[in-house]
Enzyme design. Sequence first.
Site, short mmCIF file in Angstrom:
data_model
loop_
_atom_site.label_atom_id
_atom_site.label_comp_id
_atom_site.label_asym_id
_atom_site.label_seq_id
_atom_site.Cartn_x
_atom_site.Cartn_y
_atom_site.Cartn_z
N THR A 1 -4.53 4.99 2.76
CA THR A 1 -5.10 6.29 3.13
C THR A 1 -6.53 6.45 2.66
O THR A 1 -7.33 7.12 3.32
CB THR A 1 -4.23 7.42 2.55
OG1 THR A 1 -2.91 7.32 3.10
CG2 THR A 1 -4.81 8.79 2.87
N THR B 1 -0.37 4.24 -1.01
CA THR B 1 0.45 4.74 -2.11
C THR B 1 1.94 4.47 -1.95
O THR B 1 2.66 4.42 -2.94
CB THR B 1 0.25 6.25 -2.29
OG1 THR B 1 0.62 6.93 -1.07
CG2 THR B 1 -1.21 6.56 -2.61
#
Length: 558
Positions: free
Chosen positions: A26, A179
Amino acid sequence: MDSTMNRSTPQLADEARVLVIYTGGTIGMLVGQQGLTTEPSFLTETLRSQTRFHDPLENSLFSHSGSVQGYRQWSSNSGRSSPQTGVSTGAYYSSQLPTLLVRSSRPIGHTSLSPGQDLNSVPRLTSIKIADNVRQTYTICSWDPLLDSSNVEMNDWIRIATEIELNYSFDAFVILHGTDTMAYSSSAMSFLLEDLGKTVILTGAQIPLSQLRNDATDNLMGALTIAGHYIIPEVCLYFNHMLYRGNRVSKMSSYDLNAFDSPNFPPLVKVGIEIMVNWNNVIRQTTLRRFRAHKEMQSHVATLRLFPGITAETVSAFFNPSTKGVILETFGAGNAPQRHFTMLERIRGDMTPECALAKLSYLLSKPEFSTSEVRKLMGVPLRGELTRLSLVPPPSQLSVERNLESLNGVLSHFSRLSNQSSAHNPGPQIVISNLDEATQDAAASWSWTAAEAGSAEAALYPLLLHLAVARNDIESIEFCLSKNTRDADSDFSTADVSGLIAARQGHIDVVNLLNKMGSTLSVVDNIFAALAVANASKIGDQRLLDLWISAGYISLAT
């Protein structure tokens, strides 16, 4: 490759060089028609356009805002002209930019640079001086294609380890990663990077750098700052102002900026007004083994989370012949349904599920380990992934080298006292590890932390004192007492107990020495002493009477 691309800028004495391996995630994404998507070179271009991340001429406001004088100097001269922004991709890779030499196992980004052992000149970025007047330069090795972390596989872990090994001349490494599987990757990297001597930090973001409000800026700046200014030779994970040991974390939330937690181990670094490093818990390498990257993982492993009512068929499916190992997530402190796991060998510990799976895959990839050795090693801390049991208070703020040096002093006294033993009385045997040297080398077992070394040292002092008293060894007793073995929280001290032992053995010199250190007999010990005094009086042994009086005997007669 032309000559202009070969001109790599030499490293300065006050310069830290960091390699950033950008795998995806991200942190470098943009908003597309179907949600977040990757865009080649966006992350590097963005960092180069922001003077907090790239200030090669030191003429930005960030470089002059440390003092009023610096700001006034910047404000009053041409310092307002910061490095230009909005540079095209082609201009970014032009010959006008200084470079760093990078090796890669695959092509780097869209530069058509050669993979393998060939050196590639990759444009470098230069951050401002943050601490200790150290200037930090870094370059970004961007994967092509960039990966969503949910698509990361074991081969990608090996690729990251290989990139680090090929570029081990850098001072530190930052890995940008999605993540969702970052905790798996940080755990795996901690095992694959054997005998690591440099800082490796994984980080990412919940909100990409492309958004005005994001956590990417703080996470990346924090990771770069720690990597460039502190030697923490472990694989770590940095998120939301905390640096964790990489094999101790789990992702706790997909929505909070505090996405990760280390439930069984404190952070190594807390970044607040000050950067606080918990040096006592940082692993230090004290062996002479050279760094190497292990390049295999056993993929035929699985994790089975038990639940009430799990059937035998479900369990059997996990234990088919092709499966080499299974991690069981059991109930409570290791309980499992007895009808399915009657022969279960429990390995108790505080490993995260991500770490347990990565460790099992790593150990099974080594053909030199038998099945029994793998089982044993799963319960042994190799990279700080398990907590050693400790019943003693934390040590003082000493380096691991100082604690190990002190621990060696304790062991030398044990060895000397043991050498006084006879063939019929071999004396105590000191066993540091139940693993042979070959097994420890193959598993690249790391050294203790300063906290662990200090705890072991403190636990050995009472044993050494008792042994020295029994052997009437004044030198070793003085050594122990100089380390202050008295426990203020106990009803009686180690020295008090040793005084009783010395009196029973008839060692008058030891009794006198312990008395000088404040040794006294407890109420219970005094009752035993009363019997000994009565016997001495009966046989008329004045020397024994004097000894017990010196030891602190108080008459019980009223």
